[in-house]
Design a protein around this motif. Structure first.
Motif, PDB file in Angstrom:
ATOM      1  N   LEU A  99       0.807  -1.220   0.000  1.00 29.96           N
ATOM      2  CA  LEU A  99       0.000   0.000   0.000  1.00 29.96           C
ATOM      3  C   LEU A  99       0.841   1.272   0.000  1.00 29.96           C
ATOM      4  CD1 LEU A  99      -2.898  -0.976   2.409  1.00 29.96           C
ATOM      5  CD2 LEU A  99      -3.090  -0.446  -0.020  1.00 29.96           C
ATOM      6  N   ASP A 100       2.067   1.183   0.499  1.00 34.27           N
ATOM      7  CA  ASP A 100       2.941   2.354   0.541  1.00 34.27           C
ATOM      8  C   ASP A 100       3.698   2.578  -0.762  1.00 34.27           C
ATOM      9  OD1 ASP A 100       2.240   2.896   3.196  1.00 34.27           O
ATOM     10  OD2 ASP A 100       3.725   1.460   3.934  1.00 34.27           O
ATOM     11  N   GLY A 138      -9.257 -16.554   9.971  1.00 33.78           N
ATOM     12  CA  GLY A 138      -9.756 -15.179   9.946  1.00 33.78           C
ATOM     13  C   GLY A 138      -8.962 -14.325   8.977  1.00 33.78           C
ATOM     14  N   TYR A 139      -7.653 -14.323   9.170  1.00 39.39           N
ATOM     15  CA  TYR A 139      -6.787 -13.465   8.362  1.00 39.39           C
ATOM     16  C   TYR A 139      -6.218 -14.212   7.158  1.00 39.39           C
ATOM     17  CZ  TYR A 139      -6.643 -10.287  12.372  1.00 39.39           C
ATOM     18  OH  TYR A 139      -6.970  -9.430  13.388  1.00 39.39           O
ATOM     19  N   SER A 140      -5.883 -13.474   6.129  1.00 39.22           N
ATOM     20  CA  SER A 140      -5.124 -14.026   5.014  1.00 39.22           C
ATOM     21  C   SER A 140      -3.653 -14.031   5.408  1.00 39.22           C
ATOM     22  CB  SER A 140      -5.320 -13.184   3.750  1.00 39.22           C
ATOM     23  OG  SER A 140      -6.658 -13.287   3.301  1.00 39.22           O
ATOM     24  N   VAL A 141      -2.914 -14.980   4.865  1.00 43.25           N
ATOM     25  CA  VAL A 141      -1.487 -15.095   5.142  1.00 43.25           C
ATOM     26  C   VAL A 141      -0.718 -14.861   3.844  1.00 43.25           C
ATOM     27  CG1 VAL A 141       0.385 -16.601   5.946  1.00 43.25           C
ATOM     28  CG2 VAL A 141      -1.896 -16.783   6.979  1.00 43.25           C
ATOM     29  N   VAL A 142       0.166 -13.872   3.865  1.00 45.79           N
ATOM     30  CA  VAL A 142       1.072 -13.619   2.748  1.00 45.79           C
ATOM     31  C   VAL A 142       2.380 -14.317   3.096  1.00 45.79           C
ATOM     32  CG1 VAL A 142       2.282 -11.868   1.408  1.00 45.79           C
ATOM     33  CG2 VAL A 142      -0.028 -11.400   2.257  1.00 45.79           C
ATOM     34  N   GLY A 175       0.408  -6.793   8.857  1.00 43.22           N
ATOM     35  CA  GLY A 175       0.624  -5.582   8.086  1.00 43.22           C
ATOM     36  C   GLY A 175      -0.544  -5.367   7.142  1.00 43.22           C
ATOM     37  N   TYR A 176      -0.527  -4.258   6.434  1.00 42.99           N
ATOM     38  CA  TYR A 176      -1.611  -3.933   5.501  1.00 42.99           C
ATOM     39  C   TYR A 176      -1.125  -4.104   4.069  1.00 42.99           C
ATOM     40  CZ  TYR A 176      -4.201  -2.073   9.415  1.00 42.99           C
ATOM     41  OH  TYR A 176      -4.880  -1.950  10.600  1.00 42.99           O
ATOM     42  N   ALA A 177      -1.988  -4.678   3.241  1.00 43.75           N
ATOM     43  CA  ALA A 177      -1.682  -4.870   1.825  1.00 43.75           C
ATOM     44  C   ALA A 177      -2.972  -4.769   1.031  1.00 43.75           C
ATOM     45  CB  ALA A 177      -1.036  -6.230   1.592  1.00 43.75           C
ATOM     46  N   GLY A 202     -16.135 -11.262 -11.292  1.00 45.68           N
ATOM     47  CA  GLY A 202     -15.225 -10.188 -11.664  1.00 45.68           C
ATOM     48  C   GLY A 202     -14.007 -10.111 -10.775  1.00 45.68           C
ATOM     49  N   VAL A 203     -13.309  -9.022 -10.886  1.00 46.46           N
ATOM     50  CA  VAL A 203     -12.117  -8.791 -10.083  1.00 46.46           C
ATOM     51  C   VAL A 203     -12.524  -8.017  -8.838  1.00 46.46           C
ATOM     52  CG1 VAL A 203      -9.862  -7.667 -10.016  1.00 46.46           C
ATOM     53  CG2 VAL A 203     -10.624  -8.817 -12.110  1.00 46.46           C
ATOM     54  N   ARG A 204     -12.085  -8.490  -7.682  1.00 48.78           N
ATOM     55  CA  ARG A 204     -12.363  -7.810  -6.417  1.00 48.78           C
ATOM     56  C   ARG A 204     -11.030  -7.439  -5.787  1.00 48.78           C
ATOM     57  NH1 ARG A 204     -17.883  -8.430  -4.308  1.00 48.78           N
ATOM     58  NH2 ARG A 204     -19.008  -9.185  -6.116  1.00 48.78           N
ATOM     59  N   GLU A 205     -10.976  -6.254  -5.198  1.00 46.98           N
ATOM     60  CA  GLU A 205      -9.775  -5.867  -4.473  1.00 46.98           C
ATOM     61  C   GLU A 205     -10.165  -5.074  -3.241  1.00 46.98           C
ATOM     62  OE1 GLU A 205      -7.422  -3.672  -7.321  1.00 46.98           O
ATOM     63  OE2 GLU A 205      -8.284  -1.798  -6.689  1.00 46.98           O
ATOM     64  N   ALA A 206      -9.292  -5.169  -2.232  1.00 47.54           N
ATOM     65  CA  ALA A 206      -9.559  -4.464  -0.980  1.00 47.54           C
ATOM     66  C   ALA A 206      -8.268  -4.350  -0.180  1.00 47.54           C
ATOM     67  CB  ALA A 206     -10.600  -5.222  -0.166  1.00 47.54           C
ATOM     68  N   PRO A 207      -8.107  -3.230   0.533  1.00 46.54           N
ATOM     69  CA  PRO A 207      -6.993  -3.147   1.473  1.00 46.54           C
ATOM     70  C   PRO A 207      -7.325  -4.026   2.676  1.00 46.54           C
ATOM     71  CG  PRO A 207      -8.319  -1.159   1.555  1.00 46.54           C
ATOM     72  CD  PRO A 207      -8.902  -2.019   0.489  1.00 46.54           C
ATOM     73  N   CYS A 208      -6.368  -4.845   3.089  1.00 48.29           N
ATOM     74  CA  CYS A 208      -6.636  -5.825   4.145  1.00 48.29           C
ATOM     75  C   CYS A 208      -5.496  -5.887   5.151  1.00 48.29           C
ATOM     76  CB  CYS A 208      -6.788  -7.212   3.535  1.00 48.29           C
ATOM     77  SG  CYS A 208      -8.127  -7.360   2.347  1.00 48.29           S
TER      78      CYS A 208
END
Length: 124
Positions: free
Chosen positions: A13-14, A31-35, A66-68, A80-86
């Motif tokens: 995001l930065d 609950g959370y996604s893992v990168v 962290g945020y991505a 379709g394509v979905r996106e979101a800050p998470c």
């Protein structure tokens, strides 16, 4: 839902020029996604805080969050394509790529366990 994977693009995001794409296991029990570590390192994802998690066997682990920006292409299901800050877990070496429930909800999607597909959430 069975074993379902999706291709997701993760963006810092930065610095929106830093992004990476990979396969993520959809895990509605998480609950959370893992990168994963290597992906997070490649895009220089910065930790914002640390969180403890309890695993199914009772083990407690600690991971950085962290945020991505997460972007997922659901066109194969006509969503379709979905996106979101998470808020995401920044994985350590050996951690798997997971797309968790909070990310799906942030994208306005739920999982239909009978048809094994994604559906738009009904917001009341």
């Amino acid at each position: 839902m069975g074993v379902t994977t999706v291709t997701a693009t993760i963006t810092n995001l930065d610095d929106r020029d830093k992004q990476v794409t990979g396969k993520f296991l959809v895990d509605t029990g998480a609950g959370y996604s893992v990168v994963p570590y290597e992906m997070a390192k490649k895009i220089e994802l910065k930790p914002k805080r640390t969180q403890e998690f309890s695993l199914a066997d009772g083990t407690t682990i600690s991971r950085k969050l962290g945020y991505a920006l997460m972007k997922v292409d659901f066109t194969d299901q006509r969503k379709g394509v979905r996106e979101a800050p998470c808020l995401v877990v920044i994985g350590q070496k050996g951690d798997s790529a997971l797309l968790g429930l909070l990310t799906l909800e942030t994208m306005g999607l739920i999982v239909d366990p009978f048809r094994r597909e994604f559906r738009p959430m009904k917001l009341h």
